[in-house]
Structures are given as C-alpha cells and as structure tokens.
Scaffold this active site. Structure first.
Site, short mmCIF file in Angstrom:
data_model
loop_
_atom_site.label_atom_id
_atom_site.label_comp_id
_atom_site.label_asym_id
_atom_site.label_seq_id
_atom_site.Cartn_x
_atom_site.Cartn_y
_atom_site.Cartn_z
CG PHE A 37 -1.69 -1.31 1.39
CD1 PHE A 37 -2.63 -1.75 0.47
CD2 PHE A 37 -1.39 -2.12 2.48
CE1 PHE A 37 -3.27 -2.96 0.63
CE2 PHE A 37 -2.03 -3.34 2.64
CZ PHE A 37 -2.98 -3.76 1.73
N GLY A 74 -0.51 -8.39 -3.60
CA GLY A 74 -1.93 -8.70 -3.47
C GLY A 74 -2.78 -8.08 -4.55
NE ARG A 97 -8.29 -6.29 -22.59
CZ ARG A 97 -7.23 -7.00 -22.95
NH1 ARG A 97 -6.17 -6.39 -23.41
NH2 ARG A 97 -7.26 -8.31 -22.84
CB ILE A 98 -11.62 -5.05 -16.54
CG1 ILE A 98 -12.28 -3.71 -16.16
CG2 ILE A 98 -11.37 -5.92 -15.31
CD1 ILE A 98 -11.44 -2.80 -15.30
CG ASN A 142 -8.39 -11.81 -13.51
OD1 ASN A 142 -8.17 -11.89 -12.31
ND2 ASN A 142 -9.06 -12.73 -14.15
CD GLN A 202 -5.65 -4.15 -6.13
OE1 GLN A 202 -5.71 -4.47 -4.94
NE2 GLN A 202 -4.73 -3.34 -6.55
CD GLU A 233 -2.32 4.12 -5.75
OE1 GLU A 233 -1.90 4.94 -4.94
OE2 GLU A 233 -1.79 3.90 -6.84
#
Lengths: 320, 724
Positions: B233, B459, B614-615, B617, B624, B690
C-alpha cells in the site's frame, strides 16, 4: 517476556499451596507478560482443576474455568449474560478465555499496557498520563485523581446487574462475596483492582434466581460492530406487568472504573409506566456524578441514551 | 476469467513470505525503539542485554552497523537507522539486539537502558499550522501554490466574491498507518561475497539498489527476493529498517539474520500517511455551475521535511471544470513518525474535503449531488489543453444511480425503526500513470512460456495479469504461461505503486512477445531448420508456413536443439503524454444507518462503478476495488493514528488502532464500464489499485449528513460527532 516457571497443579489444594500467578485462558495474562507489564516468576496453569460445569437448576452456578463461548451458548443462561458474552472479544478469544479470568481481566488503558509510560495502577505513585492525555476510552464514573481507567469486562456488568456472587477459595478456606463488592474503585490505591486476597482463587460464579431476568438484554455501543471494547454499555433486566415496571436492574460498563450499578435509575423505573418517556426520565440521572475528562465528556450524554435504548429494546412490543 | 494464480498458495499457507525463510545457522534480531520524540541519546546501557542468554550482538548509535543513506531518483533519500544519536520521533529505531533465538533477542531488547537529552517536541498538527512552510514542488514539478484564472479575473478572492453562492469549510483527516498484514521483515544471507535478502517490498530491484547503496556494495552482489508480499500500500516502497539491519548484521556476524518488526513497532518504525487540514471555498452560479474553486492544504511531515500529502494537487487541480481554480500546499514539520505514500496519496484525503464540499454546495443549492457533478464535469483539467483520453464518468453515475436506487433518496434521509438511513455519493479519480518497466518473455521447448519481471504483486493480482497478457500476446492459453515476479535478478519491473503495474508491465509484454515470436520465426526458417527459407507466420502458439505445414513453438525449439528463446521488452511513458490527460474515474455510493439513540454509524450498502479502461481480469480487479472501498470505510469511520503531545502514538496496536471487521462491511457491489484506453497504453488498461479508496470517505460523510442533518468535516467520524 521474562523467563518464568510454569507448573500445572492437578488439585485446588495444590494450586493454593504454591504461590504464583494463575493462568486460565491466558488471554489477558500472556498479553501483559509479552508487554512486560506483568512479570510473574511462577505461573500456575489451573486448567486441570475441577472448576467446571454450568448448573441452571435454581439460579445459575458456573464453574470459574468454563469458557466464555460455552457459557454464552448454554440454554439456561439469562439473555443479558449470553449477550454480554457474545459481544465480548472475538470468537477465538471467547473459546479460550475463562469466565473467572474474564472477571479478573485488567484494564485496557493504553498507559497501563505500555511500560514506557507512567501509570499509578502499574507503578504506584508514578502518575496518570491519561488524565491529561488520550482519555476518550476512559471512565467518567468512579474515578479518582490517581486513576481513570475503565473496567473492561462486559460479563461483569451483566453479573453485577443480576446481583451475582463469586465463590472464592483460599488458604484460609472458602468465602462467597457479592461481585459488585469485590471490585474496588481506584481511590488512592489504583494498583488494587479488587478485594481478592493473595493466593485466593475464584471457583464459581453464582447468579441468584431471578425469573423475570429472562427479559433482559445487553446493549454495547462501540466504534465498530465487533471485537472492540465498549464506549458505553448497558445491562438491563425488567419486570413489566400491565404496562408498568414492577422491578428493574440496570448496570453500565465502559464508563466507570468498576462495573457500575445504577440504583437511582432502577428506583425511578419501579412503578413507572413502561413508556419511552418514563425510560428517558429514569435514565436522566444515569450519569449523575460523572467527571468528564478532556476527550470523553460525550460519555455523560451517551450513557443515558444507551440505557434508554436497552430499555426500549427489551420492552419492544410490551410498552404502554 | 481465471482465478487469482497465487490464491491457492496463499489460503493454504504454502506461499512463503520473507520472514518464512529459515536458513541454517540463522540468528534473530529485534529492534529497539526510542521512547522520546525529540532529543539526543546520551548513553545506552547494553550490559544486561549483552549478557542475557543467547545474545550475540547489540548494535546502537554508539556501536553501529555502518550504513550509508541511499538515494534514488524515485524515492529520494531513505533514512537508515543507528547512524547518529539524534531522535526525531517517538518509536524511532535506535538499537538492534541479535541473539540465537527470536525470544532471546526480544527479551534482551527489553533490558537495554537508554538515557536521553530530551528537547521540546512539536507533535500537534494544530499547533504546527502557525509555522507551516511551503511544500516542495509536486510530483509533476508544479509549484506548491498555483492559480488558473479566467481572463480579466485578478485573483481567486475576486472570483469567489463575484460568485452568487459560496460554500466554505475546513476539513481534517487523520494520520494513518498502512498496517499491512505482513509486518516489515527481512532474512539476510551472505554467501560467497554476495547478499541475498528475502523481504516483502514493492519493487525488488529498487530495494536491491538501496541495500547496495547503504552497504557500499556493487549492485550485482545484492539479490532481493519477494515472490509474495503480504500487503504494501505504499509502505513497502523503500527498503525497511529490518532489511538494512539484517543485511548489515549478517555481514558483521557472518551468519544469516532474520529481523521482523512487531505489530506495535510497525506503527512508528515504518511510515504513515500524513494528517491533513484542508480549506475549501467553492463559488457557483445559482444553477450550480462552478465559478471558482479554492483548495488550501496543510500536510504533516517529519521534522526534516519528508513526504507531503498532496491533497489539493491530487484533486481540485484537475477534477472539475471551473474557470477559476487556486490551490496551495503547505507542510507542517513535526516530531512524528516518517510520512510516505499510502494508497491514493493526495487523492484519498483530498477527495474527502473536495467531495464533501461539493455535497455541501448541492445542499446549499438544493440540487441533486449527481446532477451537480454532471454539470461541472471536465473535458480537460482546468487551464490545460490536453483532454481526457477516455472519460465515462457520467455513465458511471448513471449506471450507479440506477443500480443503487438513488432515485429513492430524499433530502433528509429516512427512518427504519430506530435507525436513521441516509445515502451519499462521491466522485473518485486517480491519474493513469505508467512507470518504466522491462519484462522478459521466454518460449520453452515444452510448449510453455514464462513472463518474468522483478516487480511485485503485493496482493494486487499482477501475477495473474502477467499470465493473461502474456497468453494473449503469445496467442496461447494462460495455463501454459508461468508468470514470475519478485526477484531483483529479473528484468527491472519498477515499483508496484501508483496503480501502474498492469499498464507498465503489460505494455512491456506486448513489446517482448512479438520480439520473441520474430526470433522464433527466424530460428524456424534459418539454415538447417525445419522451415528453412520459408515465409512464416505465427498463430495459436504455432509457426505456420504458406504450404500448410505447421509446428508448435516447442516443436521448433526441439527440432533446432534449443531449450528456449527469450526477449526482453521495455516500455515507458512516451509521446502520449503530450497528447492527452489520463485518469481513471469512478462513481461511489453508500447507504449508512445511524442509530437514533446511540449514534453508531454503520454502512449498510456500498457500490462503486468505475471507468478504468479495459479490465484484464475481473476477479482481481474487483478484489482491488473492494479492498479499496473497505479501506475507505475504515478511513471514514474507524482509522486514525492518534499522536499524543509527547509524540507517543496513543493507539499503536491492533487492539486500539481500529480497522473495520467483517461485521462492519456489507456486501460490496462493484461494476466496470469498459472502454479500452489505447491512447494511454497498448494494453488499454488504466490503473485501479488505488481509486477504490478515493471517494468512499466523502460518500460516507455525505450519507451521514443525509441521514442526520449533521455535517462532520473530519475523519474518522465518531459517535460523539453525532451526539447533541
């Protein structure tokens, strides 16, 4: 943590014969040993002692080594007790922590738990940084100029409301003490939490029979929904007949140096109509004598609100 | 959609984190911290600790491990412990006890006596405001204070004075610690003149460079390994105190050293998100069109100024169309733990202020808060010619409003029994960035491929994303791609930070993969090769000839006696930066319930709709966002490191530094509008690591206002803020 000697007495007599610090669930003691707050030379693991069993025949008798989770799940336990327990700590801690140890847990005051700071409860005479420091979680009732630490147990609040007693065994024999009388407000000797004598062991908790305590509850107000200590809590039991309060028990936590019974609120409730207005009137005296600190004055306002909420919830559907 | 590749290893405990490594002959170090906030250490009595059982060494400023201050272009100077007797904050590392066992080191550390020459400490943000200084230039080089004014407007004050409606308020946000599940730790091993350090971080090559610098070593002799990172983070960008001390002690002692901070030590011996104070003034027309926006910001920082939370630069500079905007950024040096980046640095606390103020304007104008935002949506940051490359924020709000039942909202919330129920919303934005990154793509003779870079997956899902983009670029199934991360020996992947990793590493893969394929085709058509002299193409993992012959790449490699073919691709921000502005966008919604009597705030519903290009996954992307939104709840209702006047953290442990527990978090609904942004990078994906946290705190505070009529201008919001 400092090196220590660990023994596990098999009988109560053995446990009483050898001076040392009792270890039951260990959820407070081990924590404080890691923090160097408690530095026992001898630790007596008492988990093998026969201080078990829950008997809900006539009132309630609970062996001191019963685990919080088992007591909470027992069908014969008054709702105020199981709800106080289920809102305590986490499931993992409740599976470990004993019922006697819960009553003996030390304050969560962050200065008590930090050996780099003064604390009159930990080092008598060293001072109390909480009075001018971070005191939002601290007590407004039962405080002294030496100590403002809050008593942390939820269970004790419920038990004090129900006039519970504890059976104590010591080298000089057995005695039974009203739980509310066992705890000491700090006064000038905050290092003494209670009237337990050296080497004395809680063997059993006894809750006198109170049939109308089946109508009871525990409201805990806190900064998150679970796994957090009370800013304010209220244990109430109430006897309502024909829309009137016949009798009531009210004790509060999170606001006082000891589990805090509110006899004036109980007296004001007795004979009053079971209405929101009379609950508010009765609760108005709940915070009498409160001595707010820099960051916890809100507790004097939160306290009567918590009592009213608990009374409203427990009389839901049965108010005048 | 494939499942997170590292998931099974993590949930079964097979994933080996830094401190899980055990090496023969290893010894253990425990860090000693200061108990004053400002002054000088005059003496340290280490005799008792030195004589305690198992103790091998006690290092202090009087008997230090020699370390130099590493400086990187990216992170600036990184503080190294024990090099002098100065104390600049409470809980500063001042000693290191090494023993045969962890318990011996920890217990001996308790025996170290410290004498101080204590000096007055300035620890209160409020007290420090009077002596605030201008912050250094922002990350993009912008001066701390700047204004964009319409032609003929002399000052922001004039613009505000000329506005029919003005909303003015001051907001504050708390110091936060990253509090990652994995405390900062390291296992350092010296072997044949080289150093290997196992330590969770956000970029193994950056930490390797810092350690080489600190220890005066050739970079080639330092190897940093972090296949798994237990959360970062922003708090694991720089090399940590345990990494420096373990590496230096291992060299000094000739034995491997493991060091890990305790949970309590993490709160002061790492770094924090600064506390902020923000003053907002918004001037608008009666219909809600913005005329002027002023955002003055103060951030806490360390006594020797370090990181400053860029709250106004991160939000008001760019978010709304307004003819006049003025922002300023000041810093308040304090004797408090170090400050650094934390998830959405600037944007998260900045949006609490800006998006609360926008809500206050909506209330003042009696305009729906979504409509107000729509009316002031920007096509480019104010005063800049570069338009947003791809912005679908209005669609996020439209879709979100329908999905959340926004139309049911009333001006004064509603009651459900003894619970007061309110709805709130907020905009979220986070700049779309890229860092330089290099990735190696390898085709192997067993018809599998490897995609490898030194970067980290703390992560975020980067490992899974590497496999997916690798598979797509090589036209094979993801199961045949082995992604590798977290090893400084791999091509430099830069830092997993700034929500950049997918765009950065993904772009590099899209350069490396065609190069590897070109080499494969050259090999296949080379002299003596199966397709000698032929015109070849590549599809579906196969080399294809015009005559219909085909071989898998593995077959080609085997036929030519090669084990593998590899190519390294590098990418970095480029010409696109001169053509557009880039950001991810989101619309966030929440429903809160406030108890009529006891005033607890509980979030009962949350939704975030995001435009992040675009995503790649959806599973890891949703994770997230969900994590970010939960963190937003935490910032709004629970989390804040309280620094006492003495500099001591009043709540530096998990018993009192509150994070939400499961019972505090309802189901979190997440949706994406998917418009690939190939103007930003060839992958078309913008960052989303974020942005999930950004709008939540304001959405919650706005919902609390809707439920109760009480406007709380600080976070975390507590029960007492809502009592009469």
């Amino acid at each position: 943590m400092r090196p220590f000697e660990l023994t596990a007495p098999a009988t109560v007599d053995d446990a009483l014969a050898s001076p040392g610090t009792f270890l039951a669930g260990g959820t407070t003691l081990v924590d404080l040993m890691k923090l160097d707050v408690l530095t026992p030379h001898r630790v007596l693991d008492i988990n093998a002692l026969p201080l078990r069993g829950i008997d809900a025949g006539d009132g309630l008798r609970i062996g001191a080594l019963e685990r919080m989770s088992d007591v909470a799940a027992h069908p014969g336990v008054y709702p105020v007790i199981s709800r106080a327990l289920l809102q305590s700590a986490s499931q993992q801690l409740r599976n470990m922590a004993s019922i006697g140890g819960n009553l003996m847990q030390r304050t969560r005051c962050s200065y008590f738990r930090d050996v780099a700071t003064p604390c009159n409860k930990r080092v008598p005479g060293s001072g109390c940084p909480a009075i001018a420091g971070a005191n939002r979680m601290h007590a407004v009732l039962g405080t002294s100029d030496a100590c403002v630490a809050t008593h942390a147990s939820d269970l004790a609040v419920a038990l004090v409301a129900l006039d519970a007693r504890v059976r104590l065994v010591g080298a000089d024999g057995e005695r039974t003490v009203v739980l509310a009388d066992l705890y000491r407000t700090p006064g000038g000797t905050p290092e003494v939490d209670n009237d337990l004598r050296p080497g004395e062991l809680i063997s059993e908790i006894v809750v006198p029979r109170l049939d109308w305590a089946t109508r009871s509850t525990y409201v805990k107000v806190r900064d998150r929904q679970s796994y957090e200590f009370a800013l304010c809590s209220a244990a109430v039991a109430i006897d309502v007949r024909d829309g009137r309060v016949v009798d009531a028990r009210v004790a509060v936590g999170g606001v006082a140096t000891v589990p805090w019974r509110l006899p004036a609120v109980e007296a004001a409730l007795r004979g009053a109509p079971a209405t929101r207005a009379s609950f508010e009137d009765a609760a108005a005296v709940a915070a009498e004598g409160a001595r707010p600190l820099s960051a916890n004055a809100f507790k004097a306002s939160l306290l009567p609100r918590t009592v009213v909420r608990a009374l409203l919830e427990v009389t839901e559907g049965d108010r005048a | 959609m494939i499942s997170r590749l590292d998931g099974p290893n993590k949930v079964t405990g097979r994933a080996r984190y830094g401190a899980d490594n055990n090496v023969p002959g290893m010894v253990f170090g425990h860090v000693v911290l200061s108990t004053i906030a400002h002054g000088r250490i005059t003496a340290m009595d280490v005799a008792a600790a030195r004589n305690a059982p198992g103790v091998i060494a006690v290092y202090t400023p009087f008997a230090p491990l020699r370390l130099r201050t590493p400086v990187s272009p990216f992170l600036g100077a990184t503080w190294v412990p024990l090099q002098n007797t100065d104390v600049a904050h409470y809980g500063q590392p001042i000693g290191f006890v090494v023993a045969e066992t962890y318990e011996q080191a920890r217990d001996a550390a308790m025996l170290v006596g410290v004498s101080y020459d204590e000096r007055p400490a300035l620890t209160s943000m409020r007290d420090g405001l009077a002596t605030a200084q201008d912050a250094p230039p922002a990350m993009d080089g912008a001066p701390p204070s700047l204004a964009v004014l319409a032609p003929g407007v002399e000052s922001i004050e004039d613009a505000l004075a000329a506005s029919p409606v003005v909303v003015e308020a001051t907001y504050t946000t708390a110091t936060q610690n990253h509090a990652a599940m994995e405390p900062h730790s390291a296992v350092a091993v010296w072997e044949s003149g080289g150093l290997t350090v196992h330590s969770g971080n956000q970029g193994s090559d950056l930490v390797a460079a810092a350690l080489a610098d600190a220890l005066g070593l050739d970079l080639a002799r330092v190897h940093v390994v972090n296949p798994f990172v237990g959360g970062a983070f922003g708090g694991k960008g720089a090399a940590s105190t345990p990494a420096f001390l373990a590496a230096a002690a291992a060299r000094d002692l000739g034995r491997p050293v493991k060091a890990a901070l305790t949970r309590e030590q993490v709160f002061t011996a790492t770094a924090t998100r600064p506390a902020t104070v923000q003053r907002l003034s918004i001037g608008a027309d009666e219909d809600g069109t913005l005329i002027a926006l002023r955002h003055d910001s103060w951030s806490s920082t360390t006594a020797t100024p370090g990181f400053v939370e860029p709250t106004s630069h991160g939000t008001s500079r760019e978010w709304y169309a307004t003819p006049n905007v003025a922002i300023s950024q000041k810093m308040v040096p304090l004797h408090v733990p170090p400050t650094t980046f934390m998830r959405a640095p600037g944007e998260a606390p900045g949006s609490f202020a800006l998006e609360s103020a926008i809500d206050e304007l909506a209330v003042a104008l009696d305009v729906d808060p979504i409509e107000l935002r729509r009316r002031n949506s920007s096509v480019a940051p104010p005063g800049k010619d570069l338009q947003w490359s791809s912005k679908h924020l209005d669609e996020c709000f439209r879709l979100g409003a329908t999905r959340f039942g926004w139309a049911e909202r009333t001006r004064r919330g509603r009651a459900d029994g003894d619970w007061l129920v309110g709805l709130g919303t907020a905009t979220a934005m986070f700049p779309a960035l890229r860092f330089p990154a290099s990735v190696r793509v390898t085709l192997r003779d067993d018809d599998t491929a490897e995609v490898a870079t030194s970067g980290a997956d703390p992560g975020t899902g980067l490992l899974t994303v590497l496999a997916l983009i690798g598979a797509e670029s090589l036209d094979i199934s993801p199961e045949r791609v082995t992604p590798r991360l977290g090893d400084s020996a791999l091509p430099p992947g830069g830092m997993s930070g700034g929500s950049t990793a997918t765009a950065s590493a993904g772009s590099a893969i899209m350069i490396a993969a065609p190069q590897a394929i070109d080499e494969l085709l050259a090999l296949a058509s080379g002299p003596g090769a199966p397709f000698e002299g032929a015109e070849l193409s590549y599809a579906d993992g196969r080399v294809l000839a015009a005559d219909g012959r085909r071989m898998t790449f593995g077959e080609v490699l085997r036929a030519t006696g090669r084990r593998s073919i590899a190519a390294v691709g590098s990418s970095a921000p480029g010409e696109e930066m001169t053509k557009h502005s880039f950001s991810s966008f989101g619309a966030q919604f929440c429903e809160v319930r406030v108890h009529r009597w006891t005033r607890e705030v509980r979030v009962s519903r949350m939704l975030g709709v995001f435009d992040a290009g675009r995503i790649i996954n959806e599973q890891t992307a949703r994770s997230q966002i969900i994590g970010g939104m939960i963190w937003g709840v935490s910032a709004a209702l629970h989390e804040g490191l309280e620094i006492e006047e003495s500099g001591r953290p009043a709540n530096g442990d998990f018993a009192s530094y509150l994070l939400p527990v499961n019972a505090d978090i309802p189901d979190v609904d997440v949706a994406f509008v998917q418009y690939p942004d190939t103007l930003h990078n060839p992958v078309g994906a913008r960052g989303l690591g974020e942005i999930g946290v950004v709008g939540m705190a304001a959405a919650i505070a706005n919902a609390v206002h809707n439920a109760t009529g009480i406007r709380v201008r600080h976070i975390p919001i507590a029960i007492e803020d809502l009592l009469d």
